[in-house]
Motif scaffolding. Structure first.
Motif, mmCIF file in Angstrom:
data_model
loop_
_atom_site.group_PDB
_atom_site.id
_atom_site.type_symbol
_atom_site.label_atom_id
_atom_site.label_comp_id
_atom_site.label_asym_id
_atom_site.label_seq_id
_atom_site.Cartn_x
_atom_site.Cartn_y
_atom_site.Cartn_z
ATOM 1 N N THR A 275 24.701 28.922 21.800
ATOM 2 C CA THR A 275 25.896 28.156 21.456
ATOM 3 C C THR A 275 25.828 26.663 21.760
ATOM 4 O OG1 THR A 275 27.014 28.571 23.569
ATOM 5 C CG2 THR A 275 27.389 30.180 21.806
ATOM 6 N N LEU A 276 24.979 26.261 22.667
ATOM 7 C CA LEU A 276 24.932 24.845 23.023
ATOM 8 C C LEU A 276 23.968 24.080 22.122
ATOM 9 C CD1 LEU A 276 24.935 25.009 26.935
ATOM 10 C CD2 LEU A 276 26.862 24.605 25.393
ATOM 11 N N LEU A 277 24.183 22.780 22.023
ATOM 12 C CA LEU A 277 23.352 21.895 21.208
ATOM 13 C C LEU A 277 21.892 21.929 21.658
ATOM 14 C CD1 LEU A 277 23.253 19.690 19.001
ATOM 15 C CD2 LEU A 277 23.837 18.027 20.791
ATOM 16 N N PHE A 278 21.673 22.046 22.955
ATOM 17 C CA PHE A 278 20.330 22.160 23.519
ATOM 18 C C PHE A 278 20.440 22.901 24.846
ATOM 19 C CE2 PHE A 278 22.063 18.220 25.160
ATOM 20 C CZ PHE A 278 21.766 18.268 26.503
ATOM 21 N N PRO A 279 19.359 23.537 25.294
ATOM 22 C CA PRO A 279 19.376 24.214 26.599
ATOM 23 C C PRO A 279 19.231 23.175 27.713
ATOM 24 C CG PRO A 279 17.264 24.549 25.533
ATOM 25 C CD PRO A 279 18.110 23.762 24.570
ATOM 26 N N PRO A 280 20.274 22.958 28.502
ATOM 27 C CA PRO A 280 20.237 21.881 29.485
ATOM 28 C C PRO A 280 19.197 22.101 30.578
ATOM 29 C CG PRO A 280 22.191 23.225 29.791
ATOM 30 C CD PRO A 280 21.521 23.710 28.554
ATOM 31 N N ASP B 27 10.868 28.099 49.537
ATOM 32 C CA ASP B 27 11.588 26.956 50.094
ATOM 33 C C ASP B 27 11.552 25.735 49.187
ATOM 34 O OD1 ASP B 27 12.360 28.317 52.385
ATOM 35 O OD2 ASP B 27 10.534 27.773 53.459
ATOM 36 N N ARG B 28 10.706 25.747 48.177
ATOM 37 C CA ARG B 28 10.594 24.601 47.268
ATOM 38 C C ARG B 28 11.614 24.699 46.143
ATOM 39 N NH1 ARG B 28 4.592 24.165 45.367
ATOM 40 N NH2 ARG B 28 5.233 26.179 44.598
ATOM 41 N N LEU B 29 11.948 23.549 45.600
ATOM 42 C CA LEU B 29 12.836 23.473 44.444
ATOM 43 C C LEU B 29 11.982 23.256 43.199
ATOM 44 C CD1 LEU B 29 15.537 21.074 45.915
ATOM 45 C CD2 LEU B 29 15.535 23.571 45.906
ATOM 46 N N TYR B 30 12.443 23.769 42.070
ATOM 47 C CA TYR B 30 11.711 23.634 40.806
ATOM 48 C C TYR B 30 12.625 23.047 39.745
ATOM 49 C CZ TYR B 30 8.431 26.711 43.109
ATOM 50 O OH TYR B 30 7.541 27.256 44.003
ATOM 51 N N PRO B 31 12.385 21.842 39.264
ATOM 52 C CA PRO B 31 11.436 20.857 39.755
ATOM 53 C C PRO B 31 11.919 20.265 41.074
ATOM 54 C CG PRO B 31 12.762 19.866 38.047
ATOM 55 C CD PRO B 31 13.165 21.309 38.128
ATOM 56 N N GLU B 32 11.028 19.626 41.802
ATOM 57 C CA GLU B 32 11.401 19.079 43.112
ATOM 58 C C GLU B 32 12.389 17.934 42.988
ATOM 59 O OE1 GLU B 32 8.013 18.222 45.537
ATOM 60 O OE2 GLU B 32 7.268 20.265 45.422
ATOM 61 N N GLY C 229 15.807 22.540 29.474
ATOM 62 C CA GLY C 229 15.539 23.631 30.397
ATOM 63 C C GLY C 229 14.959 24.844 29.691
ATOM 64 N N ASP C 230 14.130 25.599 30.389
ATOM 65 C CA ASP C 230 13.548 26.833 29.849
ATOM 66 C C ASP C 230 14.480 27.989 30.189
ATOM 67 O OD1 ASP C 230 12.123 28.999 29.011
ATOM 68 O OD2 ASP C 230 10.442 28.716 30.373
ATOM 69 N N TRP C 231 15.473 28.201 29.345
ATOM 70 C CA TRP C 231 16.461 29.252 29.570
ATOM 71 C C TRP C 231 15.991 30.610 29.064
ATOM 72 C CZ3 TRP C 231 21.218 28.909 32.048
ATOM 73 C CH2 TRP C 231 21.546 27.638 32.513
ATOM 74 N N ILE C 232 14.868 30.666 28.395
ATOM 75 C CA ILE C 232 14.396 31.949 27.873
ATOM 76 C C ILE C 232 13.627 32.716 28.946
ATOM 77 C CG2 ILE C 232 12.884 33.045 26.166
ATOM 78 C CD1 ILE C 232 13.702 30.783 24.246
ATOM 79 N N GLU C 233 12.646 32.080 29.561
ATOM 80 C CA GLU C 233 11.822 32.771 30.560
ATOM 81 C C GLU C 233 11.886 32.148 31.943
ATOM 82 O OE1 GLU C 233 7.826 33.146 29.190
ATOM 83 O OE2 GLU C 233 8.425 33.978 27.264
ATOM 84 N N GLY C 234 12.381 30.931 32.047
ATOM 85 C CA GLY C 234 12.285 30.175 33.280
ATOM 86 C C GLY C 234 13.098 30.675 34.449
ATOM 87 N N ARG D 30 20.808 24.410 39.588
ATOM 88 C CA ARG D 30 21.639 23.209 39.442
ATOM 89 C C ARG D 30 21.363 22.663 38.049
ATOM 90 N NH1 ARG D 30 21.503 17.686 42.916
ATOM 91 N NH2 ARG D 30 19.333 17.826 42.293
ATOM 92 N N VAL D 31 22.409 22.669 37.218
ATOM 93 C CA VAL D 31 22.271 22.322 35.809
ATOM 94 C C VAL D 31 22.806 20.913 35.577
ATOM 95 C CG1 VAL D 31 22.919 22.975 33.453
ATOM 96 C CG2 VAL D 31 22.588 24.754 35.199
ATOM 97 N N ARG D 32 22.040 20.133 34.832
ATOM 98 C CA ARG D 32 22.470 18.797 34.400
ATOM 99 C C ARG D 32 22.589 18.883 32.875
ATOM 100 N NH1 ARG D 32 22.295 13.997 36.880
ATOM 101 N NH2 ARG D 32 20.963 14.803 38.530
#
Length: 140
Positions: free
Chosen positions: A38-43, A53-58, A68-73, A84-86
């Motif tokens: 439904t969105l214009l692009f995957p954020p 303990d790491r963040l992806y991406p840092e 964003g890779d909303w299919i497999e990520g 955290r979505v931007r």
């Protein structure tokens, strides 16, 4: 067998840290499907996983030029502590021209409300928790 062992390690971490499950596989799939369809692009998003303990991406403090890779990520969903979505990205327009900010913040916020997904909004990001210790700061 490895999946069951990984899931057991996740559940042990949840118990040790006194976390509460906010999302389940069904809710994550609903969100994933809605974002993709439904969105214009995957954020773009930053992920924090329970056993890492790491963040992806840092780095994720400013707008980025990728989707964003909303299919497999995000999968497996049970491992996600939070994302955290931007809901914006920088569209490249050439070397001599500043990138254009493509912003779908209103559409993303509407989607979260329609799906009854609790979140926390800070600055230009939306944090969606798989697990959390204090739910008092979430918006539904």
């Amino acid at each position: 067998m490895e999946t069951n062992q990984n899931k057991a390690r996740v559940m042990k971490a949840v118990a040790e840290r006194n976390l509460v499950s906010i999302m389940n596989d069904t809710k994550w799939r609903e969100l994933q499907d809605a974002v993709i369809n439904t969105l214009l692009f995957p954020p773009p998003y930053q992920g924090k996983y329970l056993l890492d303990d790491r963040l992806y991406p840092e780095e994720f403090e400013t707008d980025v030029s990728y989707w964003g890779d909303w299919i497999e990520g995000i999968a497996p969903f049970y491992t996600v502590e939070w994302i955290r979505v931007r809901p914006r990205y920088l569209k490249y327009r050439g070397r001599l021209v500043s990138p254009e900010v493509i912003d779908i913040t209103d559409d993303f916020a509407k989607l979260l409300k329609e799906l009854s997904i609790p979140y926390r909004q800070e600055n230009e990001t939306y944090t969606i928790y798989g697990y959390i210790s204090d739910t008092s700061k979430l918006t539904l």
